[in-house]
Design a protein around this motif. Structure first.
Motif, PDB file in Angstrom:
ATOM      1  N   ARG A 126       0.836  -1.203   0.000  1.00  0.00           N
ATOM      2  CA  ARG A 126       0.000   0.000   0.000  1.00  0.00           C
ATOM      3  C   ARG A 126       0.872   1.255   0.000  1.00  0.00           C
ATOM      4  NH1 ARG A 126      -5.482  -0.437   1.334  1.00  0.00           N
ATOM      5  NH2 ARG A 126      -5.465   1.649   2.294  1.00  0.00           N
ATOM      6  N   ALA A 127       1.978   1.216   0.718  1.00  0.00           N
ATOM      7  CA  ALA A 127       2.889   2.361   0.751  1.00  0.00           C
ATOM      8  C   ALA A 127       3.405   2.682  -0.646  1.00  0.00           C
ATOM      9  CB  ALA A 127       4.051   2.079   1.699  1.00  0.00           C
ATOM     10  N   LEU A 128       3.808   1.639  -1.375  1.00  0.00           N
ATOM     11  CA  LEU A 128       4.335   1.839  -2.721  1.00  0.00           C
ATOM     12  C   LEU A 128       3.271   2.381  -3.667  1.00  0.00           C
ATOM     13  CD1 LEU A 128       6.628  -1.284  -3.107  1.00  0.00           C
ATOM     14  CD2 LEU A 128       7.352   1.112  -3.166  1.00  0.00           C
ATOM     15  N   LYS A 129       2.023   1.944  -3.491  1.00  0.00           N
ATOM     16  CA  LYS A 129       0.940   2.480  -4.318  1.00  0.00           C
ATOM     17  C   LYS A 129       0.822   3.988  -4.137  1.00  0.00           C
ATOM     18  CE  LYS A 129      -2.106  -1.585  -4.609  1.00  0.00           C
ATOM     19  NZ  LYS A 129      -3.452  -2.095  -4.244  1.00  0.00           N
ATOM     20  N   HIS A 130       0.884   4.430  -2.882  1.00  0.00           N
ATOM     21  CA  HIS A 130       0.802   5.866  -2.592  1.00  0.00           C
ATOM     22  C   HIS A 130       2.001   6.604  -3.196  1.00  0.00           C
ATOM     23  CE1 HIS A 130      -2.724   5.969  -0.073  1.00  0.00           C
ATOM     24  NE2 HIS A 130      -2.246   5.057   0.762  1.00  0.00           N
ATOM     25  N   TRP A 131       3.188   6.079  -2.992  1.00  0.00           N
ATOM     26  CA  TRP A 131       4.388   6.771  -3.467  1.00  0.00           C
ATOM     27  C   TRP A 131       4.456   6.816  -4.990  1.00  0.00           C
ATOM     28  CZ3 TRP A 131       7.553   3.760   0.673  1.00  0.00           C
ATOM     29  CH2 TRP A 131       7.500   4.456   1.883  1.00  0.00           C
ATOM     30  N   ILE A 132       3.970   5.783  -5.652  1.00  0.00           N
ATOM     31  CA  ILE A 132       3.961   5.787  -7.119  1.00  0.00           C
ATOM     32  C   ILE A 132       3.012   6.868  -7.633  1.00  0.00           C
ATOM     33  CG2 ILE A 132       3.222   4.469  -9.142  1.00  0.00           C
ATOM     34  CD1 ILE A 132       4.389   1.970  -7.749  1.00  0.00           C
ATOM     35  N   ILE A 133       1.859   7.003  -6.990  1.00  0.00           N
ATOM     36  CA  ILE A 133       0.931   8.072  -7.374  1.00  0.00           C
ATOM     37  C   ILE A 133       1.586   9.431  -7.145  1.00  0.00           C
ATOM     38  CG2 ILE A 133      -1.252   9.196  -6.793  1.00  0.00           C
ATOM     39  CD1 ILE A 133      -2.373   6.408  -6.156  1.00  0.00           C
ATOM     40  N   GLY A 134       2.284   9.576  -5.999  1.00  0.00           N
ATOM     41  CA  GLY A 134       2.972  10.828  -5.702  1.00  0.00           C
ATOM     42  C   GLY A 134       4.058  11.136  -6.712  1.00  0.00           C
ATOM     43  N   ALA A 135       4.829  10.116  -7.084  1.00  0.00           N
ATOM     44  CA  ALA A 135       5.894  10.301  -8.084  1.00  0.00           C
ATOM     45  C   ALA A 135       5.302  10.707  -9.422  1.00  0.00           C
ATOM     46  CB  ALA A 135       6.706   9.017  -8.230  1.00  0.00           C
ATOM     47  N   ASN A 136       4.153  10.144  -9.765  1.00  0.00           N
ATOM     48  CA  ASN A 136       3.491  10.505 -11.018  1.00  0.00           C
ATOM     49  C   ASN A 136       3.034  11.963 -11.035  1.00  0.00           C
ATOM     50  OD1 ASN A 136       3.840   7.902 -11.901  1.00  0.00           O
ATOM     51  ND2 ASN A 136       1.735   7.256 -11.499  1.00  0.00           N
ATOM     52  N   LEU A 137       2.875  12.552  -9.841  1.00  0.00           N
ATOM     53  CA  LEU A 137       2.517  13.971  -9.738  1.00  0.00           C
ATOM     54  C   LEU A 137       3.752  14.866  -9.760  1.00  0.00           C
ATOM     55  CD1 LEU A 137      -0.232  13.800  -6.952  1.00  0.00           C
ATOM     56  CD2 LEU A 137      -0.600  14.174  -9.398  1.00  0.00           C
ATOM     57  N   GLY A 138       4.949  14.235  -9.722  1.00  0.00           N
ATOM     58  CA  GLY A 138       6.189  15.005  -9.725  1.00  0.00           C
ATOM     59  C   GLY A 138       6.768  15.245  -8.351  1.00  0.00           C
ATOM     60  N   ASP A 139       6.306  14.488  -7.343  1.00  0.00           N
ATOM     61  CA  ASP A 139       6.764  14.685  -5.966  1.00  0.00           C
ATOM     62  C   ASP A 139       8.117  14.021  -5.739  1.00  0.00           C
ATOM     63  OD1 ASP A 139       6.519  15.462  -3.198  1.00  0.00           O
ATOM     64  OD2 ASP A 139       6.072  13.373  -2.748  1.00  0.00           O
ATOM     65  N   ASP A 140       9.115  14.815  -5.344  1.00  0.00           N
ATOM     66  CA  ASP A 140      10.469  14.306  -5.141  1.00  0.00           C
ATOM     67  C   ASP A 140      10.551  13.349  -3.948  1.00  0.00           C
ATOM     68  OD1 ASP A 140      11.314  15.827  -7.267  1.00  0.00           O
ATOM     69  OD2 ASP A 140      12.030  17.495  -6.038  1.00  0.00           O
ATOM     70  N   ASP A 141       9.833  13.665  -2.863  1.00  0.00           N
ATOM     71  CA  ASP A 141       9.901  12.827  -1.664  1.00  0.00           C
ATOM     72  C   ASP A 141       9.338  11.431  -1.923  1.00  0.00           C
ATOM     73  OD1 ASP A 141      11.071  14.847  -0.177  1.00  0.00           O
ATOM     74  OD2 ASP A 141       9.158  15.621   0.556  1.00  0.00           O
ATOM     75  N   SER A 142       8.270  11.354  -2.696  1.00  0.00           N
ATOM     76  CA  SER A 142       7.697  10.047  -3.032  1.00  0.00           C
ATOM     77  C   SER A 142       8.667   9.237  -3.881  1.00  0.00           C
ATOM     78  CB  SER A 142       6.374  10.223  -3.785  1.00  0.00           C
ATOM     79  OG  SER A 142       5.381  10.772  -2.953  1.00  0.00           O
ATOM     80  N   LEU A 143       9.318   9.904  -4.826  1.00  0.00           N
ATOM     81  CA  LEU A 143      10.297   9.209  -5.669  1.00  0.00           C
ATOM     82  C   LEU A 143      11.474   8.727  -4.843  1.00  0.00           C
ATOM     83  CD1 LEU A 143      11.067   8.377  -8.558  1.00  0.00           C
ATOM     84  CD2 LEU A 143      12.319  10.548  -8.731  1.00  0.00           C
TER      85      LEU A 143
END
Length: 349
Positions: free
Chosen positions: A240-257
């Protein structure tokens, strides 16, 4: 996927009351269970009577529906597009400015290009969007905010809440944020989550903290999305954590990446998934770039470097060179317009 018990409920009760079995007709209108939408009832009495039998399937389906909404990739971040250049606004809110006259959020690139245009044309300094004279007093800014608040403008409500928080007026801020969140403004949900986390103006409440964080993430708030990933990771649910971070990375979020990168190092995510996240992140970042925004960023960094050097009492030759480079960078701007641009940059710090 839906459980077999839930599917059975749908097959047997979709066109009749799940409790008494009465069929829907012109005289009897059945209503859905609003939590799961699996079954229908002819009235509140039947719904309450059937609750013990339906409770388990209802909770399971309600959780599935919530996850479907929660893990849906937003079309973009909550910040939207710059109303002038029509490019997506940076998810770094420090790289955009709120106009005190019309309340529009304008990217630094357009805010930077505007005084250059005014200086070259020797025209009056105006708002880059509404073309009204610049609002210089805080009293006028607040008066404009109150007018927009009367019209239920969620951005204005959120902005006024931020002013209240700076003054330590947390209860007033909570009222404004609650109203803005009721208008489905993701940033207000995120700020409410912060209040519930810190216990400022309200009692600490983890359930409400999570609810508002989820609502903010659903609305495209990258920080909220990253926080949810961290929460799931620390609770041991890496998937579930990775699902959230992948969505965040797709928005351009550096911390999620960065979080995905650390999981890749720990062999918790595949090379292919990490590569896909890198590509999606870069694509999102590229959509938020423009030559004007890059020039504005250089100017901002130069201002910050000079301020830091002056605060440290630096009077070296290197500092003079930096000042010369900054003057050359924005030398086309008239002194008054240049001062205004500097202030716009610094006002968002």
């Amino acid at each position: 996927m839906m459980s077999s018990e839930a599917e059975a409920d749908i097959d047997t009760t979709m066109q009749c009351c799940a409790c008494c079995g009465v069929k829907e007709d012109d005289d009897i209108k059945l209503k859905n269970c609003t939590a799961c939408y699996l079954v229908k009832y002819c009235g509140i009495k039947c719904q309450k009577k059937h609750r013990p039998k339906h409770k388990r399937a209802c909770k399971q389906r309600a959780a599935e529906l919530r996850d479907e909404l929660l893990f849906k990739q937003p079309e973009g971040s909550l910040f939207g597009d710059c109303p002038i250049c029509c490019l997506p606004l940076s998810i770094d809110h420090k790289r955009s400015s709120i106009m005190g006259c019309c309340g529009k959020v304008v990217c630094d690139g357009c805010d930077y290009a505007n005084p250059i245009h005014e200086s070259e044309g020797k025209i009056q300094q105006l708002c880059p969007f509404c073309r009204l004279p610049e609002v210089k007093s805080m009293e006028k800014v607040e008066a404009n905010l109150m007018e927009r608040i009367k019209n239920d403008d969620p951005v204005a409500l959120n902005q006024m809440a931020m002013y209240c928080i700076k003054k330590g007026e947390y209860k007033r801020a909570f009222e404004y944020l609650t109203k803005a969140a009721g208008l489905n403004y993701a940033r207000a949900h995120y700020e409410l989550a912060a209040l519930y986390h810190l216990g400022e103006g309200v009692e600490k409440d983890e359930k409400k903290l999570m609810y508002h964080t989820e609502e903010a993430a659903i609305g495209g708030h990258p920080d909220a999305r990253c926080n949810l990933g961290s929460y799931e990771y620390h609770n041991g649910d890496v998937e579930r954590a990775l699902k959230h971070w992948i969505i965040g990375a797709n928005l351009g979020d550096d911390d999620s990446l960065h979080a995905i990168k650390e999981c890749f190092k720990a062999e918790l995510v595949s090379k292919e998934d990490y590569a896909a996240a890198l590509r999606a992140h870069q694509a999102a970042v590229d959509t938020m770039k423009s030559p004007q925004r890059e020039e504005a960023l250089v100017a901002r960094q130069a201002i910050q470097n000079l301020d830091a050097a002056e605060a440290a009492g630096d009077s070296s030759e290197a500092l003079k060179i930096q000042q010369q480079r900054l003057d050359a960078l924005v030398g086309r701007i008239s002194p008054d317009a240049r001062h205004r641009f500097y202030q716009n940059l610094l006002s968002e710090e």
